[in-house]
Design a protein around this motif. Structure first.
Motif, PDB file in Angstrom:
ATOM      1  N   LEU A  72     -34.767 -81.211 -40.613  1.00 44.58           N
ATOM      2  CA  LEU A  72     -34.590 -82.488 -41.303  1.00 44.58           C
ATOM      3  C   LEU A  72     -33.103 -82.807 -41.467  1.00 44.58           C
ATOM      4  O   LEU A  72     -32.663 -83.935 -41.222  1.00 44.58           O
ATOM      5  CB  LEU A  72     -35.278 -82.422 -42.669  1.00 44.58           C
ATOM      6  N   LEU A  73     -32.311 -81.806 -41.862  1.00 44.29           N
ATOM      7  CA  LEU A  73     -30.875 -82.018 -42.043  1.00 44.29           C
ATOM      8  C   LEU A  73     -30.182 -82.297 -40.712  1.00 44.29           C
ATOM      9  O   LEU A  73     -29.336 -83.198 -40.620  1.00 44.29           O
ATOM     10  CB  LEU A  73     -30.249 -80.802 -42.727  1.00 44.29           C
ATOM     11  N   MET A  74     -30.542 -81.548 -39.679  1.00 37.13           N
ATOM     12  CA  MET A  74     -29.908 -81.727 -38.365  1.00 37.13           C
ATOM     13  C   MET A  74     -30.238 -83.089 -37.758  1.00 37.13           C
ATOM     14  O   MET A  74     -29.366 -83.732 -37.180  1.00 37.13           O
ATOM     15  CB  MET A  74     -30.339 -80.609 -37.403  1.00 37.13           C
ATOM     16  N   THR A  75     -31.485 -83.535 -37.883  1.00 39.19           N
ATOM     17  CA  THR A  75     -31.861 -84.825 -37.292  1.00 39.19           C
ATOM     18  C   THR A  75     -31.245 -86.004 -38.037  1.00 39.19           C
ATOM     19  O   THR A  75     -31.195 -87.111 -37.499  1.00 39.19           O
ATOM     20  CB  THR A  75     -33.385 -85.003 -37.248  1.00 39.19           C
ATOM     21  N   ASN A  76     -30.752 -85.750 -39.258  1.00 38.30           N
ATOM     22  CA  ASN A  76     -30.087 -86.803 -40.020  1.00 38.30           C
ATOM     23  C   ASN A  76     -28.570 -86.651 -40.008  1.00 38.30           C
ATOM     24  O   ASN A  76     -27.871 -87.217 -40.849  1.00 38.30           O
ATOM     25  CB  ASN A  76     -30.617 -86.820 -41.461  1.00 38.30           C
ATOM     26  N   ASN A  77     -28.064 -85.862 -39.040  1.00 34.08           N
ATOM     27  CA  ASN A  77     -26.627 -85.697 -38.803  1.00 34.08           C
ATOM     28  C   ASN A  77     -25.857 -85.235 -40.032  1.00 34.08           C
ATOM     29  O   ASN A  77     -24.735 -85.682 -40.278  1.00 34.08           O
ATOM     30  CB  ASN A  77     -26.017 -86.991 -38.250  1.00 34.08           C
ATOM     31  N   VAL A  78     -26.453 -84.326 -40.805  1.00 35.21           N
ATOM     32  CA  VAL A  78     -25.767 -83.750 -41.953  1.00 35.21           C
ATOM     33  C   VAL A  78     -24.854 -82.644 -41.437  1.00 35.21           C
ATOM     34  O   VAL A  78     -25.272 -81.815 -40.621  1.00 35.21           O
ATOM     35  CB  VAL A  78     -26.781 -83.184 -42.972  1.00 35.21           C
ATOM     36  N   THR A  79     -23.615 -82.618 -41.890  1.00 36.34           N
ATOM     37  CA  THR A  79     -22.689 -81.567 -41.508  1.00 36.34           C
ATOM     38  C   THR A  79     -23.117 -80.282 -42.206  1.00 36.34           C
ATOM     39  O   THR A  79     -23.185 -80.222 -43.429  1.00 36.34           O
ATOM     40  CB  THR A  79     -21.248 -81.922 -41.923  1.00 36.34           C
ATOM     41  N   MET A  80     -23.404 -79.275 -41.401  1.00 36.73           N
ATOM     42  CA  MET A  80     -23.914 -78.018 -41.938  1.00 36.73           C
ATOM     43  C   MET A  80     -22.759 -77.117 -42.368  1.00 36.73           C
ATOM     44  O   MET A  80     -21.702 -77.100 -41.739  1.00 36.73           O
ATOM     45  CB  MET A  80     -24.759 -77.296 -40.881  1.00 36.73           C
ATOM     46  N   ARG A  81     -22.995 -76.361 -43.455  1.00 31.37           N
ATOM     47  CA  ARG A  81     -22.017 -75.375 -43.900  1.00 31.37           C
ATOM     48  C   ARG A  81     -22.124 -74.159 -42.987  1.00 31.37           C
ATOM     49  O   ARG A  81     -23.170 -73.908 -42.392  1.00 31.37           O
ATOM     50  CB  ARG A  81     -22.310 -74.972 -45.342  1.00 31.37           C
ATOM     51  N   PRO A  82     -21.056 -73.356 -42.898  1.00 30.22           N
ATOM     52  CA  PRO A  82     -21.135 -72.147 -42.071  1.00 30.22           C
ATOM     53  C   PRO A  82     -22.131 -71.146 -42.642  1.00 30.22           C
ATOM     54  O   PRO A  82     -22.401 -71.145 -43.843  1.00 30.22           O
ATOM     55  CB  PRO A  82     -19.721 -71.579 -42.098  1.00 30.22           C
ATOM     56  N   LYS A  83     -22.670 -70.290 -41.778  1.00 26.80           N
ATOM     57  CA  LYS A  83     -23.662 -69.295 -42.200  1.00 26.80           C
ATOM     58  C   LYS A  83     -23.005 -68.198 -43.017  1.00 26.80           C
ATOM     59  O   LYS A  83     -21.840 -67.860 -42.816  1.00 26.80           O
ATOM     60  CB  LYS A  83     -24.310 -68.654 -40.978  1.00 26.80           C
ATOM     61  N   GLY A  84     -23.774 -67.613 -43.913  1.00 24.88           N
ATOM     62  CA  GLY A  84     -23.351 -66.430 -44.640  1.00 24.88           C
ATOM     63  C   GLY A  84     -22.344 -66.670 -45.736  1.00 24.88           C
ATOM     64  O   GLY A  84     -21.947 -67.790 -46.030  1.00 24.88           O
ATOM     65  N   TYR A  85     -21.904 -65.571 -46.326  1.00 22.79           N
ATOM     66  CA  TYR A  85     -20.945 -65.604 -47.422  1.00 22.79           C
ATOM     67  C   TYR A  85     -19.569 -65.963 -46.876  1.00 22.79           C
ATOM     68  O   TYR A  85     -19.097 -65.360 -45.922  1.00 22.79           O
ATOM     69  CB  TYR A  85     -20.911 -64.243 -48.115  1.00 22.79           C
ATOM     70  N   GLN A  86     -18.946 -66.922 -47.473  1.00 26.95           N
ATOM     71  CA  GLN A  86     -17.610 -67.330 -47.047  1.00 26.95           C
ATOM     72  C   GLN A  86     -16.593 -66.844 -48.076  1.00 26.95           C
ATOM     73  O   GLN A  86     -16.672 -67.203 -49.245  1.00 26.95           O
ATOM     74  CB  GLN A  86     -17.526 -68.850 -46.910  1.00 26.95           C
ATOM     75  N   ARG A  87     -15.671 -66.035 -47.648  1.00 22.93           N
ATOM     76  CA  ARG A  87     -14.643 -65.546 -48.542  1.00 22.93           C
ATOM     77  C   ARG A  87     -13.545 -66.584 -48.640  1.00 22.93           C
ATOM     78  O   ARG A  87     -12.955 -66.964 -47.640  1.00 22.93           O
ATOM     79  CB  ARG A  87     -14.073 -64.242 -47.998  1.00 22.93           C
ATOM     80  N   TRP A  88     -13.333 -67.078 -49.820  1.00 15.84           N
ATOM     81  CA  TRP A  88     -12.327 -68.125 -50.030  1.00 15.84           C
ATOM     82  C   TRP A  88     -10.978 -67.479 -50.279  1.00 15.84           C
ATOM     83  O   TRP A  88     -10.847 -66.538 -51.035  1.00 15.84           O
ATOM     84  CB  TRP A  88     -12.712 -68.989 -51.226  1.00 15.84           C
ATOM     85  N   THR A  89      -9.969 -68.003 -49.632  1.00 16.86           N
ATOM     86  CA  THR A  89      -8.613 -67.542 -49.875  1.00 16.86           C
ATOM     87  C   THR A  89      -7.787 -68.695 -50.377  1.00 16.86           C
ATOM     88  O   THR A  89      -7.955 -69.845 -49.951  1.00 16.86           O
ATOM     89  CB  THR A  89      -7.976 -66.975 -48.584  1.00 16.86           C
TER      90      THR A  89
END
Length: 97
Positions: A72-89
């Motif tokens: 549903l998100l992909m067919t509505n051109n939603v920008t997807m977040r990257p997979k997994g835990y993202q370490r913020w710096t």
């Protein structure tokens, strides 16, 4: 006795989505297809929920599969977040190296 409703008492009216923290998600019974306006409202609610929730949480709240929500998100051109835990710096730690 008072007839005024309190926050603890359920009402027949749905909450106003503009004032509620709830993104408007609702559980869809297994096997039920959404068409027309119901599908459009569900899509809007899922897209709004994805702004603050992970896909798996949306799946739990709606009863839909991960694949259905992702599609549903992909067919509505939603920008997807990257997979997994993202370490913020922070910018300062990146400059230090």
């Amino acid at each position: 006795m008072s007839t005024a409703t309190t926050a603890a008492q359920p009402t027949d009216e749905p909450p106003d989505p503009s004032t509620s923290a709830d993104p408007g998600l609702r559980r869809i019974p297994k096997g039920q297809r959404l068409t027309g306006e119901a599908a459009a409202l569900f899509t809007t609610a899922v897209i709004n929920a994805y702004k603050t929730m992970p896909i798996r949480s949306i799946c739990e709240e709606t009863g839909r599969s991960y694949g259905a929500i992702h599609h549903l998100l992909m067919t509505n051109n939603v920008t997807m977040r990257p997979k997994g835990y993202q370490r913020w710096t922070s910018a300062s730690s990146a400059d230090a190296s």
